[in-house]
Enzyme design. Sequence first.
Site, short mmCIF file in Angstrom:
data_model
loop_
_atom_site.label_atom_id
_atom_site.label_comp_id
_atom_site.label_asym_id
_atom_site.label_seq_id
_atom_site.Cartn_x
_atom_site.Cartn_y
_atom_site.Cartn_z
N GLN A 22 0.90 -1.15 0.00
CA GLN A 22 0.00 0.00 0.00
C GLN A 22 0.94 1.19 0.00
OE1 GLN A 22 -3.22 0.45 -0.72
NE2 GLN A 22 -4.08 -0.45 1.13
N SER A 23 0.74 2.09 -0.97
CA SER A 23 1.79 3.08 -1.24
C SER A 23 2.16 3.96 -0.06
CB SER A 23 1.37 3.97 -2.38
OG SER A 23 1.46 3.26 -3.56
N THR A 24 1.20 4.60 0.54
CA THR A 24 1.56 5.55 1.58
C THR A 24 0.91 5.16 2.89
OG1 THR A 24 -0.33 6.94 1.16
CG2 THR A 24 1.64 7.42 -0.11
N GLN A 27 -2.65 5.87 2.87
CA GLN A 27 -3.48 4.84 2.24
C GLN A 27 -3.74 3.70 3.21
OE1 GLN A 27 -1.74 3.56 -1.41
NE2 GLN A 27 -2.46 5.33 -2.56
N LEU A 64 5.02 1.94 2.02
CA LEU A 64 6.19 2.41 1.28
C LEU A 64 5.77 2.64 -0.15
CD1 LEU A 64 8.95 -0.01 2.58
CD2 LEU A 64 8.56 2.36 3.22
#
Length: 682
Positions: A22-24, A27, A64
Amino acid sequence: MNGEHKITGGHRARTALVYLRQSTLMQVREHTESTLRQYALADTAVALGWAPRDVEVIDRDLGLSGTSAAHRAGFRELMSRVCLGEVGAVFGLEISRLGRSNADLARLAEMARLTGTLLIDSDGVYDLADFNDWLVLGLKSTMSQAELHIMAGRLQAAKRAAAERGELRAPLPVGLVYDADGLVVIDPDAEVQAAVADIFACFLAAGSAYGVVAAFAGRKFPQRAYGGVWAGQLRWAPLTHHRVLQVLKNPAYAGAYVHGRHVTRTTVDADGNVRTVTAEVPRAQWPILIKDHHPGYITWEEYLAIEARLAANHTGGGGRPVREGTALCQGIIICGGCGGPMAANYHGDDRASYECHSHRDGKKTPGCRSITAHAVDGAVAAALLKALTPEQVALALAAADEVTGQHQRAGRAAELAAERARYEADRAERAFSAVEPENRLVARTLEARWEAKLAALADAEQALQAAQAARPPLPDRASLARLAADLPALWHAPTTTARDRKRLLRTLIADVTLLPEADRAKARIGIRWHTGAADQIVIGRPKPTGIPAPTPTPATQLIRELGPVTSNADLLAILTQRGYRTGADRPFDIKAIQWVRHAYQITSPPACRETEISVAQAARQLGCSPGVVYYWIETGQLAARRSDGRLCIPWTAATQADCRTRITSSGHLNPAARRTTPRQRH
Ligand SMILES: [Zn+2]
């Protein structure tokens, strides 16, 4: 599931890996549903026939950004385990987005094909050995990449359009805040205002960022926190050099709106890791600059002046700021021969000289010269004092007013800090009185807080008293005006430091050039004023200090008479005994005697007696290097005595014979002997 038949017993016998990303962090926090769905993939694996103990979840990459695999330990672990062939299937929410970059996914797909690993997502099972599956996955990956590109492009365009209107909101530096309408205004907190304004005032007075740090010693500087639990709160911390530069370089304080002051660049290092670095964009290349966008602490012109000042302080970039030391023209004197800067060099007793160092770069010209500093400084200072007009004196008085203002500001900051502490103590007291006495737990906490605030108030009031006491008494304006009228006295006053003089000099003089001058007894100095005017002065070059300028003849006479037959040490003893002094009224020393010998070409007596020879002579006679002779003397193998600093060796036939034996017997000195001796034994 689509393509379930592709899963064989061989796949099920190996591990099933569920890869989560999960990108951030946002999120992860906001899209909990997606994260839950990702964890649910483990159940899917069990439903498809994997034993629960064979299902592993890799979730180290949650939060990340996925643009590259470089910093994603989880993805690297996934790759290495696929390579080892111990993985039967990789589960992901959407396989085509697993890597976010096509290259990552292509590597994973290739490894999966070679090791017979399946890739499984909600759309179905991909067997990369099957050409159709491989093609479909490749297409999907390309499409997801294109989608990202278009989305990012739209977002960027929208951002840029908002920035061009000056409406794209960015975190503001401390001292500026958004008001209720979203407009940028100066922070209403007077203490913050004072702290920010003082940075600019101190820089004006001190002229360097380190000077500002020194002026803030013992005083704290506010910082506004962004994001996290502290969002929007003020933190007070000691002022650092880095912070000062941040404030001085931030155009927001000049009321300007700037977008694109920093860029992030992607670099690939030697190990193939991709890194992004943030770099400052030069002012000329800022994509968006809107002046007078909001009220500022300084004007745009002041901002530019600060920028120029900081550049001049930066020695790495060729700047030559004012340094310690007495040489007045340090940093602004130029060699007229080669056009290069001259260095101020200090010799033993703080006597400085300006020297052209172009010979180091092989650029020395016949016109390059060096000169003692005091000769140039005297002439330049005289020209400066002559040129000071009443207007410039008025400027100096304004500077004095500025100093007064600065003292008042320092006191004001302490007053504001005390006021804040008083307010906080009052508030803590009100909170304590408002709580019901029965609520003992709360009351106890509030009481402790109130006490802490009272202690802080006491500290602040003490600091205020100290600040008021430390305010040095300033001379009143009238006496300053009187002092300014007598500038030469002010200039030469012992309280005026070399640094002050240099600063004053630089406010009027742009540079000083030592011009080529045919007459070696003279020096021609060019002064270029900031007004654009230029002057030339010719001065007599001072003679070397050692030569008795107005020669005290008895001493010179004595050296002339006795010099040829007397050693320097003996001469010194005689001169000292008779109380003679040099032209510069110093007691004689060996160096001064050497100068007189040099000036009047008086020969020295031969250092060695008739029965003695010098080291060089001994070396010549023996056919060895002087180093060998020195070594013998040092190690006591050869007797010698010192006369006037030179070594004299008592030389007899026996001594010479000894030395020769030493040479022939030494394998080190006589390699020929070392080689031949063993052969003769046979
Ligand atoms: Zn030169």
